[in-house]
Motif scaffolding. Structure first.
Motif, short mmCIF file in Angstrom:
data_model
loop_
_atom_site.label_atom_id
_atom_site.label_comp_id
_atom_site.label_asym_id
_atom_site.label_seq_id
_atom_site.Cartn_x
_atom_site.Cartn_y
_atom_site.Cartn_z
N ASP A 29 1.20 -1.25 0.00
CA ASP A 29 0.30 -0.17 -0.10
C ASP A 29 0.69 1.27 -0.44
N ALA A 30 2.11 0.99 0.75
CA ALA A 30 2.80 2.31 0.56
C ALA A 30 3.61 3.03 -0.55
N LEU A 31 3.98 1.63 -1.76
CA LEU A 31 4.92 1.89 -2.70
C LEU A 31 3.59 2.35 -4.16
N THR A 32 4.16 2.78 -4.99
CA THR A 32 3.39 3.65 -5.68
C THR A 32 3.87 2.53 -6.90
N ALA A 33 3.07 2.50 -8.56
CA ALA A 33 3.13 1.68 -8.88
C ALA A 33 3.68 0.44 -9.39
N ASP A 34 5.13 1.15 -9.89
CA ASP A 34 5.86 0.24 -9.59
C ASP A 34 6.97 0.13 -8.90
N GLY A 35 6.47 0.96 -7.64
CA GLY A 35 7.43 0.26 -6.37
C GLY A 35 8.26 -1.45 -6.26
N ARG A 36 9.55 -0.92 -5.51
CA ARG A 36 10.32 -2.07 -5.43
C ARG A 36 11.00 -2.28 -3.46
N PHE A 37 10.70 -3.50 -3.38
CA PHE A 37 10.91 -4.13 -1.84
C PHE A 37 11.84 -4.24 -1.77
N VAL A 38 12.82 -4.03 -0.67
CA VAL A 38 14.70 -4.63 -0.92
C VAL A 38 15.00 -4.65 0.65
N ALA A 39 15.21 -5.94 1.04
CA ALA A 39 14.61 -6.23 2.34
C ALA A 39 16.15 -7.45 2.40
N GLU A 40 16.88 -7.40 3.73
CA GLU A 40 17.37 -8.66 4.31
C GLU A 40 16.99 -9.58 5.24
N PHE A 41 17.02 -10.28 6.81
CA PHE A 41 16.53 -10.54 7.68
C PHE A 41 16.91 -12.30 7.92
N GLY A 42 16.99 -12.32 8.88
CA GLY A 42 17.40 -14.14 8.91
C GLY A 42 16.03 -14.95 8.73
N GLY A 43 17.06 -15.65 7.92
CA GLY A 43 16.32 -16.59 7.32
C GLY A 43 16.99 -18.35 7.36
N ARG A 44 16.04 -19.18 6.86
CA ARG A 44 16.15 -20.68 8.11
C ARG A 44 17.18 -21.18 7.94
N GLY A 45 16.94 -21.39 9.45
CA GLY A 45 18.21 -21.88 10.15
C GLY A 45 19.72 -20.53 10.74
N ASN A 46 19.17 -19.46 10.69
CA ASN A 46 19.47 -18.20 11.53
C ASN A 46 19.92 -18.71 13.06
N VAL A 47 21.09 -18.42 13.52
CA VAL A 47 21.89 -18.35 14.94
C VAL A 47 20.74 -20.11 15.60
N ARG A 48 20.95 -21.07 14.13
CA ARG A 48 20.64 -22.40 15.09
C ARG A 48 21.05 -22.67 16.46
N HIS A 49 22.70 -22.82 16.23
CA HIS A 49 23.46 -23.32 16.73
C HIS A 49 23.10 -22.84 18.86
N ILE A 50 22.78 -20.95 18.61
CA ILE A 50 22.29 -20.28 19.91
C ILE A 50 20.49 -21.02 20.13
N THR A 51 20.07 -20.79 19.27
CA THR A 51 18.49 -21.42 19.82
C THR A 51 18.62 -22.15 20.52
N ASP A 52 19.35 -23.54 19.28
CA ASP A 52 18.82 -24.53 20.20
C ASP A 52 19.06 -24.47 21.15
N ALA A 53 20.89 -24.27 21.91
CA ALA A 53 21.30 -24.26 22.99
C ALA A 53 20.88 -23.65 24.05
#
Length: 255
Positions: A121-145
């Motif tokens: 809703d925030a973008l113009t008709a030809d607007g773009r969304f560029v993003a990076e965030f944690g993906g599958r398996g991110n910090v798995r050692h830490i969260t498992d522990a």
């Protein structure tokens, strides 16, 4: 960022600057131009918002944390920042691009359709969304522990972060009206600041939700045990540094 974590913006900048430093190469994908209007979703303390503004683009940074927004205002008083929830945000005007670095994983997976609707809703008709965030398996050692040590002490903890795969997230983008032009899931081992205490400090900054019902003294025992579990896998004794097992999901999508 969301309000589930207790954010300290000074500690965030001083001890965890890698978050925005690693995000700086995202600006090549964003490719901001003078005159572009760009929304930085989950702007934190505003450093990447300022880098985008330096290209001549008009920027607005939003973050759910009042503390982060306050710090951003103080650091960059000439730029615009707002405290806002990305799940229910209605900006005054439209944007040529929405940018987000290391923020979307703080929002529960069940709420991401609302976030993507906000972005669309925030973008113009030809607007773009560029993003990076944690993906599958991110910090798995830490969260498992963390989960294992808390479970051994009788605490039930639901994993608080959302780390999807490309196969999971691309259809969500398409359902929200986006065309996925680029997507990559990749390992990015990340050296933590703080030396021997780096892992403990990282959990202290980002992991409040694991310890909501845990007394302070018990928390310290859990962290001692987590360090013992992970020292062989994530600690380099010679340099006395911890390396977190980050994995990132990065994408470019157009409306």
């Amino acid at each position: 960022m969301t309000d589930g974590n207790d954010w300290n913006p000074d500690d965030y900048d001083d001890g965890h600057g890698f978050v925005y430093e690693y995000g700086s190469d995202m600006l090549d994908l964003l490719d901001p131009k003078p005159g572009d209007r760009i929304l930085d979703l989950g702007c934190g303390t505003g450093h990447l918002t300022a880098d985008i503004a330096d290209t001549g683009a008009e920027t607005l940074g939003i973050d759910a944390s009042a503390e982060m927004v306050r710090q951003a205002h103080e650091a960059y008083p000439s730029l615009d920042f707002e405290q806002a929830d990305a799940r229910a945000y209605a900006p005054a005007g439209s944007f040529d691009a929405v940018f987000s670095n290391a923020a979307l994983h703080w929002i529960p997976g069940t709420d991401h359709d609302a976030v993507l609707s906000t972005v669309a809703d925030a973008l113009t008709a030809d607007g773009r969304f560029v993003a990076e965030f944690g993906g599958r398996g991110n910090v798995r050692h830490i969260t498992d522990a963390l989960e294992a040590e808390l479970a051994e002490r009788g605490y039930e903890v639901d994993h608080p972060w959302y780390f999807p795969s490309i196969g999971e997230y691309a259809p969500r983008l398409e359902s929200a009206g986006f065309e996925v032009r680029f997507a990559r899931l990749f390992d990015r081992p990340t050296t933590l600041d703080g030396g021997d205490t780096g892992l403990r400090e990282w959990v202290g900054m980002f992991g409040d939700e694991f310890f909501e019902n845990v007394a302070a003294e018990e928390r310290e025992r859990v962290l001692d045990a987590v360090e013992d579990r992970l020292r062989g896998a994530l600690f380099e004794a010679d340099s006395e540094t911890w390396t977190a097992d980050y994995r990132r999901l990065r994408f470019v999508a157009t409306k």
